[in-house]
Design a protein around this motif. Structure first.
Motif, PDB file in Angstrom:
ATOM      1  N   UNK A  19      55.459  62.456   4.072  1.00 37.59           N
ATOM      2  CA  UNK A  19      55.657  62.210   5.515  1.00 37.59           C
ATOM      3  C   UNK A  19      56.208  60.805   5.739  1.00 37.59           C
ATOM      4  N   UNK A  20      55.580  59.831   5.097  1.00 35.20           N
ATOM      5  CA  UNK A  20      56.000  58.437   5.284  1.00 35.20           C
ATOM      6  C   UNK A  20      57.443  58.248   4.804  1.00 35.20           C
ATOM      7  N   UNK A  21      57.791  58.886   3.677  1.00 39.17           N
ATOM      8  CA  UNK A  21      59.150  58.771   3.144  1.00 39.17           C
ATOM      9  C   UNK A  21      60.183  59.332   4.108  1.00 39.17           C
ATOM     10  N   UNK A  22      59.911  60.525   4.640  1.00 39.49           N
ATOM     11  CA  UNK A  22      60.846  61.162   5.579  1.00 39.49           C
ATOM     12  C   UNK A  22      60.932  60.342   6.870  1.00 39.49           C
ATOM     13  N   UNK A  23      59.797  59.835   7.345  1.00 45.17           N
ATOM     14  CA  UNK A  23      59.792  59.003   8.563  1.00 45.17           C
ATOM     15  C   UNK A  23      60.665  57.769   8.381  1.00 45.17           C
ATOM     16  N   UNK A  39      46.005  73.466   7.672  1.00 46.79           N
ATOM     17  CA  UNK A  39      46.084  72.593   8.846  1.00 46.79           C
ATOM     18  C   UNK A  39      45.220  71.351   8.615  1.00 46.79           C
ATOM     19  N   UNK A  40      44.050  71.544   8.027  1.00 44.12           N
ATOM     20  CA  UNK A  40      43.166  70.417   7.732  1.00 44.12           C
ATOM     21  C   UNK A  40      43.841  69.415   6.795  1.00 44.12           C
ATOM     22  N   UNK A  41      44.476  69.907   5.733  1.00 46.92           N
ATOM     23  CA  UNK A  41      45.162  69.005   4.795  1.00 46.92           C
ATOM     24  C   UNK A  41      46.314  68.283   5.497  1.00 46.92           C
ATOM     25  N   UNK A  42      47.015  69.014   6.370  1.00 47.96           N
ATOM     26  CA  UNK A  42      48.161  68.422   7.079  1.00 47.96           C
ATOM     27  C   UNK A  42      47.704  67.293   8.014  1.00 47.96           C
ATOM     28  N   UNK A  43      46.604  67.533   8.741  1.00 45.45           N
ATOM     29  CA  UNK A  43      46.118  66.514   9.684  1.00 45.45           C
ATOM     30  C   UNK A  43      45.613  65.286   8.922  1.00 45.45           C
ATOM     31  N   UNK A  44      44.901  65.514   7.813  1.00 47.02           N
ATOM     32  CA  UNK A  44      44.455  64.379   6.993  1.00 47.02           C
ATOM     33  C   UNK A  44      45.659  63.599   6.475  1.00 47.02           C
ATOM     34  N   UNK A  45      46.716  64.324   6.086  1.00 50.00           N
ATOM     35  CA  UNK A  45      47.925  63.666   5.578  1.00 50.00           C
ATOM     36  C   UNK A  45      48.558  62.785   6.656  1.00 50.00           C
ATOM     37  N   UNK A  46      48.586  63.269   7.905  1.00 50.44           N
ATOM     38  CA  UNK A  46      49.176  62.458   8.979  1.00 50.44           C
ATOM     39  C   UNK A  46      48.328  61.201   9.200  1.00 50.44           C
TER      40      UNK A  46
END
Lengths: 86, 86
Positions: A19-23, A39-46
């Motif tokens: 995410x950070x790389x694409x941002x 969804x849980x993994x995605x939210x933790x990743x954000x």
């Protein structure tokens, strides 16, 4: 734009790095998850990516939405998290 | 500020109504969830609340973060979703 697809087995720090790389490269990122575990993994990743991006002076926010995807010919409801600078 | 606590059995439209109500009254809302099922319901609720709030001219965004809560004397890691106008 490439969508970052997250599963329940995805490691959230690795997804956060993506995410950070694409941002940094494109200014926004899209994350897609199907099912509670994903969804849980995605939210933790954000949440983790926000920490990485703060170091670059980016205040990342997240916009959740429903989306429909086709998997093996069947329609499934997915959650899309759009990550953008505030 | 009161925190909106979400469990895996919470109905996401009902949580969305609570989020929209708190947003209208106070300008921001905090949602707390522990575990994948609860985080999933919370994220779906924010997606639904965004629809409600768009009708009021509010472009709601969400900021996920880790937080620690004490439940029955034990520390648990929770996800906090702060919902704010963009």
């Amino acid at each position: 734009m490439d969508i970052i697809k997250v599963s329940s087995r995805s490691r959230s720090p690795a997804v956060a790095g993506a995410i950070a790389g694409v941002m940094r490269e494109r200014g926004r990122a899209e994350v897609q998850a199907i099912g509670a575990g994903a969804v849980n993994q995605a939210v933790k990743a954000v949440a983790i990516a926000r920490g990485y991006l703060t170091l670059d002076g980016i205040d990342a926010i997240c916009i959740p939405a429903f989306t429909t995807v086709e998997i093996e010919g069947k329609e499934r409801t997915a959650i899309k998290l759009t990550v953008e600078p505030r």
